[in-house]
Design a protein around this motif. Sequence first.
Motif, PDB file in Angstrom:
ATOM      1  N   GLY A 110      31.790  -5.112 -56.012  1.00 26.48           N
ATOM      2  CA  GLY A 110      31.803  -3.712 -55.421  1.00 26.48           C
ATOM      3  C   GLY A 110      32.028  -2.582 -56.446  1.00 26.48           C
ATOM      4  N   ARG A 111      31.782  -2.825 -57.656  1.00 31.01           N
ATOM      5  CA  ARG A 111      32.282  -1.915 -58.790  1.00 31.01           C
ATOM      6  C   ARG A 111      31.245  -0.596 -58.408  1.00 31.01           C
ATOM      7  NH1 ARG A 111      34.253  -2.018 -63.568  1.00 31.01           N
ATOM      8  NH2 ARG A 111      34.219  -4.308 -63.770  1.00 31.01           N
ATOM      9  N   GLU A 112      30.304  -0.953 -57.978  1.00 31.68           N
ATOM     10  CA  GLU A 112      29.055   0.335 -57.449  1.00 31.68           C
ATOM     11  C   GLU A 112      29.807   1.247 -56.652  1.00 31.68           C
ATOM     12  OE1 GLU A 112      28.317  -2.850 -54.532  1.00 31.68           O
ATOM     13  OE2 GLU A 112      28.707  -2.668 -56.840  1.00 31.68           O
ATOM     14  N   ARG A 113      30.787   0.900 -55.704  1.00 29.34           N
ATOM     15  CA  ARG A 113      31.185   1.716 -54.888  1.00 29.34           C
ATOM     16  C   ARG A 113      32.104   2.759 -55.640  1.00 29.34           C
ATOM     17  NH1 ARG A 113      31.464  -3.138 -50.956  1.00 29.34           N
ATOM     18  NH2 ARG A 113      29.807  -2.588 -49.512  1.00 29.34           N
ATOM     19  N   LEU A 114      32.826   2.292 -56.643  1.00 27.74           N
ATOM     20  CA  LEU A 114      33.801   3.140 -57.397  1.00 27.74           C
ATOM     21  C   LEU A 114      33.010   3.968 -58.351  1.00 27.74           C
ATOM     22  CD1 LEU A 114      36.454   0.440 -58.890  1.00 27.74           C
ATOM     23  CD2 LEU A 114      36.630   2.096 -56.892  1.00 27.74           C
ATOM     24  N   GLU A 115      31.732   3.665 -58.719  1.00 28.26           N
ATOM     25  CA  GLU A 115      30.954   4.520 -59.563  1.00 28.26           C
ATOM     26  C   GLU A 115      30.362   5.586 -58.552  1.00 28.26           C
ATOM     27  OE1 GLU A 115      28.066   1.787 -60.991  1.00 28.26           O
ATOM     28  OE2 GLU A 115      29.378   1.129 -62.539  1.00 28.26           O
ATOM     29  N   PHE A 126      42.365   5.341 -51.383  1.00 21.34           N
ATOM     30  CA  PHE A 126      42.287   3.657 -51.430  1.00 21.34           C
ATOM     31  C   PHE A 126      43.484   3.101 -50.694  1.00 21.34           C
ATOM     32  CE2 PHE A 126      40.355   5.110 -55.198  1.00 21.34           C
ATOM     33  CZ  PHE A 126      38.935   4.569 -55.328  1.00 21.34           C
ATOM     34  N   VAL A 127      43.281   2.159 -50.012  1.00 23.33           N
ATOM     35  CA  VAL A 127      44.279   1.392 -49.352  1.00 23.33           C
ATOM     36  C   VAL A 127      44.297  -0.086 -49.845  1.00 23.33           C
ATOM     37  CG1 VAL A 127      44.402   2.922 -47.384  1.00 23.33           C
ATOM     38  CG2 VAL A 127      42.684   1.035 -47.199  1.00 23.33           C
ATOM     39  N   ALA A 128      45.361  -0.665 -49.710  1.00 27.23           N
ATOM     40  CA  ALA A 128      45.482  -1.961 -50.258  1.00 27.23           C
ATOM     41  C   ALA A 128      46.729  -2.464 -49.632  1.00 27.23           C
ATOM     42  CB  ALA A 128      45.284  -2.149 -51.777  1.00 27.23           C
ATOM     43  N   GLY A 129      47.020  -3.835 -49.909  1.00 27.36           N
ATOM     44  CA  GLY A 129      48.573  -4.399 -49.796  1.00 27.36           C
ATOM     45  C   GLY A 129      48.868  -5.324 -50.902  1.00 27.36           C
ATOM     46  N   THR A 140      41.897  -1.015 -62.344  1.00 26.91           N
ATOM     47  CA  THR A 140      40.570  -0.924 -62.159  1.00 26.91           C
ATOM     48  C   THR A 140      39.869   0.345 -61.588  1.00 26.91           C
ATOM     49  OG1 THR A 140      40.370  -3.371 -61.479  1.00 26.91           O
ATOM     50  CG2 THR A 140      38.523  -2.024 -60.590  1.00 26.91           C
ATOM     51  N   ILE A 141      40.726   1.169 -60.611  1.00 26.30           N
ATOM     52  CA  ILE A 141      40.295   2.297 -60.343  1.00 26.30           C
ATOM     53  C   ILE A 141      40.016   3.450 -61.358  1.00 26.30           C
ATOM     54  CG2 ILE A 141      41.183   4.424 -58.936  1.00 26.30           C
ATOM     55  CD1 ILE A 141      42.335   2.231 -57.009  1.00 26.30           C
ATOM     56  N   VAL A 142      41.327   3.386 -62.229  1.00 24.60           N
ATOM     57  CA  VAL A 142      40.961   4.419 -63.345  1.00 24.60           C
ATOM     58  C   VAL A 142      40.161   3.707 -64.439  1.00 24.60           C
ATOM     59  CG1 VAL A 142      43.659   5.254 -62.897  1.00 24.60           C
ATOM     60  CG2 VAL A 142      43.106   3.161 -64.538  1.00 24.60           C
ATOM     61  N   GLY A 143      40.017   2.473 -64.502  1.00 31.39           N
ATOM     62  CA  GLY A 143      39.049   1.982 -65.411  1.00 31.39           C
ATOM     63  C   GLY A 143      37.725   2.408 -65.127  1.00 31.39           C
ATOM     64  N   ALA A 144      37.289   2.765 -63.922  1.00 33.97           N
ATOM     65  CA  ALA A 144      35.971   3.154 -63.719  1.00 33.97           C
ATOM     66  C   ALA A 144      36.006   4.605 -63.662  1.00 33.97           C
ATOM     67  CB  ALA A 144      35.718   2.781 -62.061  1.00 33.97           C
ATOM     68  N   GLY A 145      36.835   5.372 -64.117  1.00 34.35           N
ATOM     69  CA  GLY A 145      36.675   6.734 -64.262  1.00 34.35           C
ATOM     70  C   GLY A 145      37.198   7.679 -63.073  1.00 34.35           C
ATOM     71  N   SER A 196      41.555  11.370 -55.812  1.00 33.00           N
ATOM     72  CA  SER A 196      41.871  10.172 -54.772  1.00 33.00           C
ATOM     73  C   SER A 196      43.522   9.886 -54.862  1.00 33.00           C
ATOM     74  CB  SER A 196      41.070   9.138 -55.253  1.00 33.00           C
ATOM     75  OG  SER A 196      39.543   9.571 -55.092  1.00 33.00           O
ATOM     76  N   VAL A 197      43.647   9.219 -53.908  1.00 31.70           N
ATOM     77  CA  VAL A 197      44.906   8.695 -53.750  1.00 31.70           C
ATOM     78  C   VAL A 197      44.760   6.939 -53.520  1.00 31.70           C
ATOM     79  CG1 VAL A 197      46.112  10.905 -53.291  1.00 31.70           C
ATOM     80  CG2 VAL A 197      45.399   9.215 -51.395  1.00 31.70           C
TER      81      VAL A 197
END
Length: 310
Positions: A110-115, A126-129, A140-145, A196-197
């Motif tokens: 799903g990298r395209e969603r970050l792009e 962004f939400v996660a556990g 991954t988030i910051v690596g996608a710019g 983003s947060v």
Amino acid sequence: MPGEADRPVPWRRNLAWRLQGVAFAGFVGLMRMLGVERASALGGRLLRTLGPRTGTQKTVMRNLRIAFPEMGRAEREALALAQWEQTGRAFAETVVMDRLVAEGRIEVVGRERLETIRASGRPVVFVAGHFANVETLAATIVGAGVPCQITYRAANNPYVDAQIRAARARYGVRLFAPKGGEGARELLDGMARGESVALMNDQKFSEGPEVTFFGQPVNAAPGPSRLALRFGTVLQPMSVTRLTGARFRVTVYEPVALERTGDRQADIARGVQAITSFIEDRVRENPVDWFWVHRRWPDRVYAALGPDGG
């Protein structure tokens, strides 16, 4: 009246902090000398050995009984042992995360969603556990710019905390928002600037809406849903699964658009339940990946297990 942060630190405490900082620096040096795979394995072995001997083992076993009441005790004990290894691996990997990233040990679905998020210039929540190694999500988030404020709880020892922040900076995480009131203001300011947060939403929260998690009531933080509604944006779920050794699969899921009905509190509650259900689904998929060592449910749920709750 000066705040806690403005008060001078007693010299004994400062000395203890400095010694702990030196010890932590030695740990960091050892892990980086070992390299990613050996550091991860060593951390896993250590906590697999020590974790079950701590008082926290009782919490792990009780949590597993609440989540999986049909599971036999022997299976719960095996799962508890495996999750201790996961936790130890994750701790050791944090200080070599820059190398883990550079070595291509994270595959992204799903990298395209970050792009798309990066290209839009609009913030998301962004939400996660706490799965596998949560630092892979930030990387991954910051690596996608994607400019993103990462919430965190500072270590009590400021010398250790500075080293942890430096380790995160090596793989690109530089925008931090501490938990609490001050951090909330930073998140609001960041989103207003288009940043983003990223928020973890699977730990015990004493306030907030009561929702259902594994068929039991829990209180969950309303912050992510409030931010998404305030800025007219989406919740962006992410999760991570450990593959083998120090290799991971990060998945960026379909975003969740929150409904606006005019009843703000009900809209927030639905968002909180959506996030909680998402996390439950991920736990059921890969229970060994979740961070079982915290008391997720309210006291009354644990009390209902009886004196031999494990």
